[in-house]
Design a protein around this motif. Structure first.
Motif, short mmCIF file in Angstrom:
data_model
loop_
_atom_site.label_atom_id
_atom_site.label_comp_id
_atom_site.label_asym_id
_atom_site.label_seq_id
_atom_site.Cartn_x
_atom_site.Cartn_y
_atom_site.Cartn_z
N THR A 1 1.13 -1.04 0.38
CA THR A 1 -0.47 -0.34 0.20
C THR A 1 0.75 1.03 0.36
N ARG B 1 -2.38 4.72 3.18
CA ARG B 1 -2.94 3.69 2.84
C ARG B 1 -3.77 3.50 2.28
N VAL C 1 2.24 -4.78 3.64
CA VAL C 1 1.15 -5.12 4.52
C VAL C 1 0.42 -6.23 4.60
N VAL D 1 -8.86 -5.61 2.30
CA VAL D 1 -9.20 -4.84 3.16
C VAL D 1 -9.70 -6.41 4.46
N ILE E 1 -6.02 -8.72 4.68
CA ILE E 1 -5.16 -8.00 5.23
C ILE E 1 -5.64 -7.50 6.83
N ASN E 2 -6.90 -7.25 7.68
CA ASN E 2 -7.17 -7.53 8.54
C ASN E 2 -6.36 -8.35 9.63
N TRP F 1 -2.76 -3.21 10.13
CA TRP F 1 -1.70 -2.66 9.82
C TRP F 1 -0.40 -1.48 9.92
#
Length: 99
Positions: A11, A15, A54, A81, A84-85, A91
């Protein structure tokens, strides 16, 4: 014989932009993204300054890494997202943690 291939998401500093890629040398690839961002901006990652790692996955076989890259690239942002979370809830930029 052990092989290492990586599917990864980078990213930009804010972000806002996500880039998905695959490589067999994650550290070198991240350096290439950063060099492009600081210089010629010839690639998507360079143009949008996407060199902050990330998310990453390691794969033994190149075809698995390529398939996973294509799968993730086909997702909408909200699904990326969520991935990634799950992997990196804060992040944090993981560039320095790559071996």
């Amino acid at each position: 014989m052990n092989h290492n291939y990586f599917t990864y998401i980078t990213t930009n500093k804010s972000r806002k932009v996500l880039y998905t890629g695959m490589t067999n040398d994650l550290r070198t690839r991240l350096e290439q993204h950063k060099e492009d961002a600081m210089g010629a901006k010839k690639t998507f990652a360079g143009k949008y300054n996407c060199y902050y790692l990330v998310f990453w996955e390691r794969h033994q076989y190149v075809n698995y890494a390529i398939e996973r890259e294509h799968e993730i690239k086909g997702w909408k942002r909200f699904k990326k997202v969520a991935l990634i979370n799950e992997f990196n809830p804060e992040w944090r930029f993981l560039n320095d943690e790559v071996d």
